[in-house]
Design a protein around this motif. Structure first.
Motif, short mmCIF file in Angstrom:
data_model
loop_
_atom_site.label_atom_id
_atom_site.label_comp_id
_atom_site.label_asym_id
_atom_site.label_seq_id
_atom_site.Cartn_x
_atom_site.Cartn_y
_atom_site.Cartn_z
N GLU A 1 0.91 -1.15 0.05
CA GLU A 1 0.02 -0.02 -0.27
C GLU A 1 0.79 1.17 0.11
OE1 GLU A 1 -3.61 2.09 0.06
OE2 GLU A 1 -3.10 0.13 -0.45
N ARG B 1 0.72 3.96 -3.05
CA ARG B 1 0.43 5.67 -2.63
C ARG B 1 1.35 6.19 -3.10
NH1 ARG B 1 -4.86 6.76 -1.21
NH2 ARG B 1 -5.76 5.16 0.45
N GLU C 1 0.81 7.14 -6.78
CA GLU C 1 -0.39 7.80 -6.77
C GLU C 1 0.13 9.24 -6.76
OE1 GLU C 1 -3.49 6.86 -4.18
OE2 GLU C 1 -4.15 5.31 -5.40
N CYS C 2 0.80 9.39 -5.59
CA CYS C 2 1.41 10.95 -5.48
C CYS C 2 2.23 11.50 -6.33
CB CYS C 2 2.04 10.77 -3.96
SG CYS C 2 2.59 12.51 -3.61
N ALA D 1 -2.74 10.99 -1.26
CA ALA D 1 -1.73 9.97 -1.07
C ALA D 1 -0.90 10.05 -0.14
CB ALA D 1 -1.20 9.68 -2.44
N ALA E 1 -1.88 9.58 3.43
CA ALA E 1 -1.96 8.04 3.57
C ALA E 1 -0.73 7.33 3.97
CB ALA E 1 -2.82 7.46 2.40
N ARG F 1 -8.80 3.28 1.37
CA ARG F 1 -8.96 2.98 -0.18
C ARG F 1 -10.48 3.31 -0.42
NH1 ARG F 1 -6.02 -2.61 -2.31
NH2 ARG F 1 -3.95 -1.84 -2.10
N ASP G 1 -11.06 7.02 -0.33
CA ASP G 1 -10.63 7.86 -1.69
C ASP G 1 -11.78 7.41 -2.98
OD1 ASP G 1 -8.63 8.64 -0.13
OD2 ASP G 1 -7.03 7.40 -1.14
#
Length: 225
Positions: free
Chosen positions: A80, A84, A87-88, A133, A136, A211, A214
């Motif tokens: 995860e 993340r 994603e960022c 992200a 997180a 998740r 989001d």
């Protein structure tokens, strides 16, 4: 009336009309800019300022976030954290591309912000995903490493994030009930955390909740756009 006088009068009328149009255009820009300065956060100018603020802050944190996301972690959070981080990073690059393409600065005229309103909205959404992200990553690492009291505080922060989403989507017939359900789950986790020896189980449940959060906020935002 002599022809030359008629021509002069026509020329004067044209000049006056053009001057009036220019004055109206300047007045409209000034009025729009003033409205943007006192709006509720949805104007293109205000969105752009928010994008630039988030982008600038993330530019200074990106390397350290990369290090944190790739630091040793338990199997419960390792995948995860990597997801993340990606994603960022991807959202950061998307914001950079859009901002560069518009050529806007915080001091650009109001009409330029309105002309690029669609791109600014897209950049604002990407900047929000980028921040989610990043948050997180930090939350997961803290939950893994904190003591029970620290985990309690982190879960309280997560409840706060859910409450903000509830306030944003209170009028959504499908999103609001789902957000309330997520809040109930996190409150239950917070009650259990002081006596939960199963750290991996706790983290797995937090990963699922974040998740879901989001996913709900993204779909609700797209539906409202």
């Amino acid at each position: 009336m002599p022809d030359w006088l008629l021509y002069i009068l026509i020329a004067v009328a044209v000049v006056v009309a053009v001057a009036a149009m220019v004055a109206v255009a300047f007045w409209f820009d000034a009025w729009s800019d003033a409205r943007d300065d006192r709006d509720d956060g949805d104007s293109p100018r205000t969105r752009f300022r928010r994008v630039v603020d988030r982008y600038s802050a993330m530019a200074q944190q990106l390397d350290s976030l990369d290090d944190r996301a790739h630091s040793p972690a338990s199997p419960a959070v390792e995948a995860e954290l990597r997801r993340r981080w990606q994603e960022c990073r991807d959202a950061f690059l998307e914001v950079d591309r859009i901002v560069q393409a518009t050529g806007l600065t915080p001091d650009s005229p109001g009409r330029e912000f309105r002309r690029h309103a669609g791109e600014i909205r897209t950049a604002d959404d990407a900047a929000a995903r980028m921040q989610q992200a990043s948050d997180a990553v930090d939350r997961l690492l803290a939950l893994e490493r904190d003591d029970p009291a620290g985990r309690h505080d982190r879960l309280t922060d997560l409840i706060g994030d859910i409450n903000e989403a509830e306030a944003d989507h209170w009028d959504s017939e499908w999103a609001y009930p789902q957000l309330q359900h997520l809040e109930e789950q996190v409150r239950q986790l917070r009650e259990e955390v002081s006596g939960t020896p199963d750290t991996a189980g706790l983290l797995d449940r937090v990963v699922t909740v974040t998740r879901d959060l989001d996913d709900i906020t993204t779909r609700a935002g797209q539906a409202a756009a």
